[in-house]
Design a protein around this motif. Structure first.
Motif, PDB file in Angstrom:
ATOM      1  N   GLU A 191      14.513  30.842  48.336  1.00 41.19           N
ATOM      2  CA  GLU A 191      15.131  32.140  48.110  1.00 41.19           C
ATOM      3  C   GLU A 191      14.576  32.736  46.829  1.00 41.19           C
ATOM      4  N   GLU A 192      14.568  34.046  46.754  1.00 41.90           N
ATOM      5  CA  GLU A 192      14.126  34.700  45.532  1.00 41.90           C
ATOM      6  C   GLU A 192      15.007  34.270  44.371  1.00 41.90           C
ATOM      7  N   GLU A 193      14.394  34.187  43.220  1.00 41.97           N
ATOM      8  CA  GLU A 193      15.159  33.844  42.036  1.00 41.97           C
ATOM      9  C   GLU A 193      16.227  34.900  41.793  1.00 41.97           C
ATOM     10  N   THR A 194      17.414  34.430  41.470  1.00 48.73           N
ATOM     11  CA  THR A 194      18.506  35.358  41.222  1.00 48.73           C
ATOM     12  C   THR A 194      18.838  35.369  39.747  1.00 48.73           C
ATOM     13  N   ASN A 195      19.142  36.535  39.233  1.00 50.70           N
ATOM     14  CA  ASN A 195      19.449  36.662  37.819  1.00 50.70           C
ATOM     15  C   ASN A 195      20.882  36.250  37.529  1.00 50.70           C
ATOM     16  N   LEU A 196      21.168  36.182  36.260  1.00 50.26           N
ATOM     17  CA  LEU A 196      22.510  35.868  35.799  1.00 50.26           C
ATOM     18  C   LEU A 196      23.508  36.869  36.355  1.00 50.26           C
ATOM     19  N   ARG A 197      24.636  36.361  36.832  1.00 48.58           N
ATOM     20  CA  ARG A 197      25.744  37.193  37.285  1.00 48.58           C
ATOM     21  C   ARG A 197      26.919  36.878  36.376  1.00 48.58           C
ATOM     22  N   CYS A 198      27.232  37.806  35.500  1.00 52.49           N
ATOM     23  CA  CYS A 198      28.286  37.622  34.504  1.00 52.49           C
ATOM     24  C   CYS A 198      29.472  38.515  34.860  1.00 52.49           C
ATOM     25  N   ASN A 199      30.650  37.925  35.003  1.00 46.17           N
ATOM     26  CA  ASN A 199      31.851  38.684  35.327  1.00 46.17           C
ATOM     27  C   ASN A 199      32.877  38.552  34.206  1.00 46.17           C
ATOM     28  N   LEU A 200      33.370  39.689  33.747  1.00 43.19           N
ATOM     29  CA  LEU A 200      34.299  39.767  32.621  1.00 43.19           C
ATOM     30  C   LEU A 200      35.716  39.931  33.150  1.00 43.19           C
ATOM     31  N   LEU A 201      36.612  39.034  32.769  1.00 46.51           N
ATOM     32  CA  LEU A 201      38.017  39.095  33.167  1.00 46.51           C
ATOM     33  C   LEU A 201      38.833  39.390  31.918  1.00 46.51           C
ATOM     34  N   VAL A 202      39.353  40.616  31.813  1.00 49.05           N
ATOM     35  CA  VAL A 202      39.951  41.100  30.561  1.00 49.05           C
ATOM     36  C   VAL A 202      41.451  41.336  30.738  1.00 49.05           C
ATOM     37  N   ASP A 203      42.236  40.684  29.906  1.00 49.02           N
ATOM     38  CA  ASP A 203      43.688  40.825  29.894  1.00 49.02           C
ATOM     39  C   ASP A 203      44.065  42.154  29.230  1.00 49.02           C
ATOM     40  N   VAL A 204      44.762  43.019  29.975  1.00 47.53           N
ATOM     41  CA  VAL A 204      45.200  44.305  29.411  1.00 47.53           C
ATOM     42  C   VAL A 204      46.720  44.422  29.465  1.00 47.53           C
ATOM     43  N   SER A 205      47.423  43.283  29.491  1.00 43.95           N
ATOM     44  CA  SER A 205      48.885  43.298  29.544  1.00 43.95           C
ATOM     45  C   SER A 205      49.458  43.817  28.228  1.00 43.95           C
ATOM     46  N   ASN A 206      50.762  44.078  28.218  1.00 44.46           N
ATOM     47  CA  ASN A 206      51.394  44.710  27.060  1.00 44.46           C
ATOM     48  C   ASN A 206      51.265  43.907  25.773  1.00 44.46           C
ATOM     49  N   SER A 207      51.278  42.567  25.881  1.00 46.75           N
ATOM     50  CA  SER A 207      51.183  41.771  24.657  1.00 46.75           C
ATOM     51  C   SER A 207      49.866  41.991  23.937  1.00 46.75           C
ATOM     52  N   MET A 208      48.845  42.456  24.670  1.00 48.02           N
ATOM     53  CA  MET A 208      47.548  42.716  24.059  1.00 48.02           C
ATOM     54  C   MET A 208      47.573  43.966  23.183  1.00 48.02           C
ATOM     55  N   ARG A 209      48.642  44.742  23.231  1.00 46.36           N
ATOM     56  CA  ARG A 209      48.719  45.971  22.432  1.00 46.36           C
ATOM     57  C   ARG A 209      49.148  45.698  21.003  1.00 46.36           C
ATOM     58  N   TYR A 210      49.453  44.460  20.686  1.00 46.31           N
ATOM     59  CA  TYR A 210      49.918  44.172  19.333  1.00 46.31           C
ATOM     60  C   TYR A 210      48.764  44.244  18.338  1.00 46.31           C
TER      61      TYR A 210
END
Length: 300
Positions: free
Chosen positions: A78-97
């Motif tokens: 198979e063709e070489e595949t590049n990096l696949r980076c996925n960002l999982l970001v918490d945006v819940s209310n406690s993050m507003r502090y």
């Protein structure tokens, strides 16, 4: 450009793309180093055989097939595949502090934007998922440079709500991003660590490489309050009026127990964990973290 451009200020772009001369070398070396690691993209997997044709590279001949059939076949990959980076970001209310330059939410989004910028600069693919107790926004994994605007827009959550449900989110992420890659989780982890650790285990079982940026405010780590204080819940309507000095020892003990569980769970599942204060300069944090990652993979 969306309002979320605040997560990637022009001066921040200069610092993060450069991270001074040494850090720039670290970032570029780190990203290209990932392409040489079995945990990151650039993997080459066997696809099928085809008959040998004059001019084919003899290094790709399957000699075991030749020994059995006395015919030359070429192994195709198979063709070489590049990096696949996925960002999982918490945006819940406690993050507003936060009372300093950045809230935890702003800091987490700046980390995500910075990593997205670096990954896309390397011509690799990045995706993003923002969440509280459910998914708030989902951006597919893409490698086009203008994809940064989609990532930034997904980070622009004006009305965060509810608590964090990390197990449900990580379990869903397995289905959302089924192809093996890098998962970067950015959260204050103000949740029961056991379901979170269970979710980490699930990601690792699916072959993902996992980074954990644990973002906390100095107040949460040091509990510097004194005098009569009213504490209000960010993810509930509860409040507490008290003298914080009487709570400090018990709070710090409970916090350390919580952090120990998180660190242990990450270590047991081979997850790279970093506890980060919102007072820490972001470019220095990323340079140190990427340098440590690069050094670790060079040792492996």
């Amino acid at each position: 450009m969306p309002d979320s451009k605040r997560f990637l200020h022009p001066e921040a772009i200069k610092r993060i793309s450069r991270l001074d001369l040494r850090a720039r070398h670290i970032v570029e070396g780190f990203l290209s180093g990932m392409h040489r690691s079995p945990y990151f993209g650039q993997s080459v997997e066997f696809l099928q055989h085809r008959e040998y044709a004059v001019g084919d590279d003899l290094r790709h001949v399957d000699w075991q097939v030749w020994a059995r059939q006395d015919r030359l076949y070429i192994k195709q990959f198979e063709e070489e595949t590049n990096l696949r980076c996925n960002l999982l970001v918490d945006v819940s209310n406690s993050m507003r502090y936060g009372e300093g330059h950045l809230t935890k939410y702003e800091y987490a989004c700046t980390i995500a934007a910075s990593l997205a910028f670096l990954v896309l600069k390397q011509q690799d693919a990045v995706g993003c998922l923002t969440f509280d107790d459910k998914v708030r926004a989902r951006v597919p994994t893409r490698s086009k440079k203008n994809h940064i605007f989609s990532v930034l827009e997904s980070l622009n959550v004006n009305t965060p709500s509810d608590k964090t449900d990390l197990f449900a989110i990580l379990n869903g992420a397995v289905e959302t991003f089924p192809r093996r890659g890098m998962m970067v989780i950015i959260s204050d982890l103000l949740t029961d660590p056991e379901p979170f650790i269970k979710g980490l285990r699930l990601l690792r079982q699916r072959g993902h490489d996992v980074m954990m940026f644990h973002v906390m405010d100095d107040d949460e780590l040091e509990f510097p309050f004194s005098g009569p204080t009213r504490f209000e819940g960010l993810e509930s309507s509860e409040h507490l009026n008290c003298n914080p000095r009487s709570l400090r020892e018990g709070y710090l003990k409970a916090l350390e127990e919580h952090l120990a569980k998180v660190r242990r769970g990450c270590a047991q599942n081979t997850v790279d964990y970093s506890l980060i204060r919102t007072s820490d300069p972001l470019d220095a944090v990323l340079a140190t973290y990427l340098s440590n990652r690069l050094g670790m993979h060079h040792r492996n």
